[in-house]
Design an enzyme around this catalytic site. Structure first.
Site, PDB file in Angstrom:
ATOM      1  N   LYS A   1       0.826  -1.200   0.000  1.00 28.48           N
ATOM      2  CA  LYS A   1       0.000   0.000   0.000  1.00 28.48           C
ATOM      3  C   LYS A   1       0.866   1.258   0.000  1.00 28.48           C
ATOM      4  CE  LYS A   1      -3.871   2.022   2.659  1.00 28.48           C
ATOM      5  NZ  LYS A   1      -4.738   1.812   3.844  1.00 28.48           N
TER       6      LYS A   1
ATOM      7  N   SER B   1      -9.701   1.563   3.247  1.00 25.72           N
ATOM      8  CA  SER B   1      -8.957   2.345   2.291  1.00 25.72           C
ATOM      9  C   SER B   1      -7.970   1.539   1.447  1.00 25.72           C
ATOM     10  CB  SER B   1      -8.199   3.455   3.021  1.00 25.72           C
ATOM     11  OG  SER B   1      -7.230   2.918   3.911  1.00 25.72           O
TER      12      SER B   1
ATOM     13  N   SER C   1      -9.692  -0.694   7.430  1.00 25.16           N
ATOM     14  CA  SER C   1      -9.168  -0.522   6.069  1.00 25.16           C
ATOM     15  C   SER C   1      -8.461  -1.730   5.475  1.00 25.16           C
ATOM     16  CB  SER C   1      -8.224   0.687   6.022  1.00 25.16           C
ATOM     17  OG  SER C   1      -8.952   1.884   6.128  1.00 25.16           O
TER      18      SER C   1
END
Length: 353
Positions: free
Chosen positions: A3, A79, A103
């Site tokens: 990420k 997210s 997330s």
């Protein structure tokens, strides 16, 4: 794949925000990245996310929204949207996301993969945005539990071996979820044939609200300087400005709730070493219906409370009657990440045809 809130030396960390498009290259690897490299992994890409990791749908107008590979047209969840979709699409063996209010677990549930939020502090956050957080955890996604366990062995110092499951019983937490979602979860728990008992957590709603208060203050502290650029997406800018109104009194009340709900969860886990409930209260929305981040934030109702407390939590992919994704969330005591993974692996094995 990693990420893009996690530093990789020689590459910028942009958190999928145009406000950070000129960010300098990171000068050193985040601890988790270095652990992967030291463990013989090959990192093949960075993944996009809901801008500044401050949203639950995964929709991003600047980088583009990742397609949900197994459930086309549905939101990938946020997210850590790119990390979940990369795993679901088979682009990598496993990926890393971060989980501040669901997330990792939310996109795992939306995309039909496994996702783990470790115990708070179990995995190093050095080199991860935001620098300061009392909620955020780095965690892995994978298509099966064996790979998720292997990933944890790489990023969590001292992880393993997995313990015996003798005498383990599961506490089923009553929640308000869509009938099809609850049925899928109940059916999976029944088939897995662990001893079950009902374990209410009446403080969950207050803990959810408290978790929102804390994330709002901490994200405001970390990202408010970006608003002056005028480049933060409109949905995130509006939510960030609202977060700036969080009062010290509200934060103090949230911290009191943190202490109370942590004690409540610890007491429940003293009765049953694993708790279970749906990951999300409903199926993931169609992307065309999910434009307003603030309007859909309730999809984190069952996950955010455990960021507040710091307990490890894991989402197992199931399928509902409408052939849409459902997540089964399991929670364990702080530091009992190995037990959590062992129960999840055995539960999935028992569900196999």
């Amino acid at each position: 794949m990693v990420k893009d809130t996690i530093d990789i030396a020689g590459y910028p960390t942009r958190a999928s925000s145009r406000a950070l498009e000129e960010a300098p290259d990171a000068t050193r690897n985040a601890d988790v990245v270095q652990a992967l490299l030291d463990g013989g992994c090959r990192i093949i890409g960075k993944t996009s996310l809901h801008e500044l990791a401050f949203g639950t749908t995964g929709i991003n107008a600047w980088t583009g929204t990742p397609d949900n590979p197994l459930y086309p047209g549905r939101i990938p969840g946020g997210s850590s949207s790119g990390s979940a979709t990369a795993v679901a699409a088979g682009l990598c063996d496993f990926s890393l996301g971060t989980d501040t209010g669901g997330s990792v677990r939310i996109p795992a549930a939306c995309c039909g993969v496994f996702g783990l939020k470790p115990s708070f502090g179990r995995v190093s956050r050095r080199g991860v945005m935001p620098e300061q957080s009392t909620l955020d955890c780095v965690g892995p996604f994978a298509r099966d539990m064996d790979m998720l366990i292997e990933a944890m062995g790489l990023i969590a110092p001292g992880f393993g071996p997995l313990p015996s499951l003798e005498g383990v019983r599961i506490g089923v937490v009553p929640v308000q979820a869509l009938d099809e979602v609850q049925f899928a979860v109940d059916a999976a728990l029944a088939r897995a044939d662990f001893p079950l008992r009902s374990v209410p957590l009446p403080g969950m709603r207050a803990a959810y609200d408290a978790g929102l208060t804390v994330i709002n203050r901490e994200t405001w502290n970390a990202c408010r300087h970006l608003l002056a650029s005028g480049k933060v997406g409109a949905d995130i800018a509006g939510r960030l400005e609202a977060a700036g109104t969080t009062t010290d009194e509200a934060l103090a009340a949230a911290e009191a709730c943190r202490a109370a709900f942590t004690a409540e969860v610890d007491a429940a886990l003293a009765q049953c070493p694993i708790l279970a409930m749906p990951t999300m209260p409903d199926y993931p929305l169609l992307a065309v219906d999910a434009a307003d981040t603030r309007a859909v934030i309730g999809m984190t109702a069952f996950v955010r409370p455990f960021n507040l407390t710091g307990h490890p939590a894991l989402s197992i992919p199931l399928v509902g009657a409408s052939q849409l994704p459902v997540g089964l969330q399991l929670i364990a005591a702080k530091g009992a990440d190995e037990l959590l993974c062992a129960v999840a692996r055995e539960l999935v094995r028992r569900l196999e045809p």
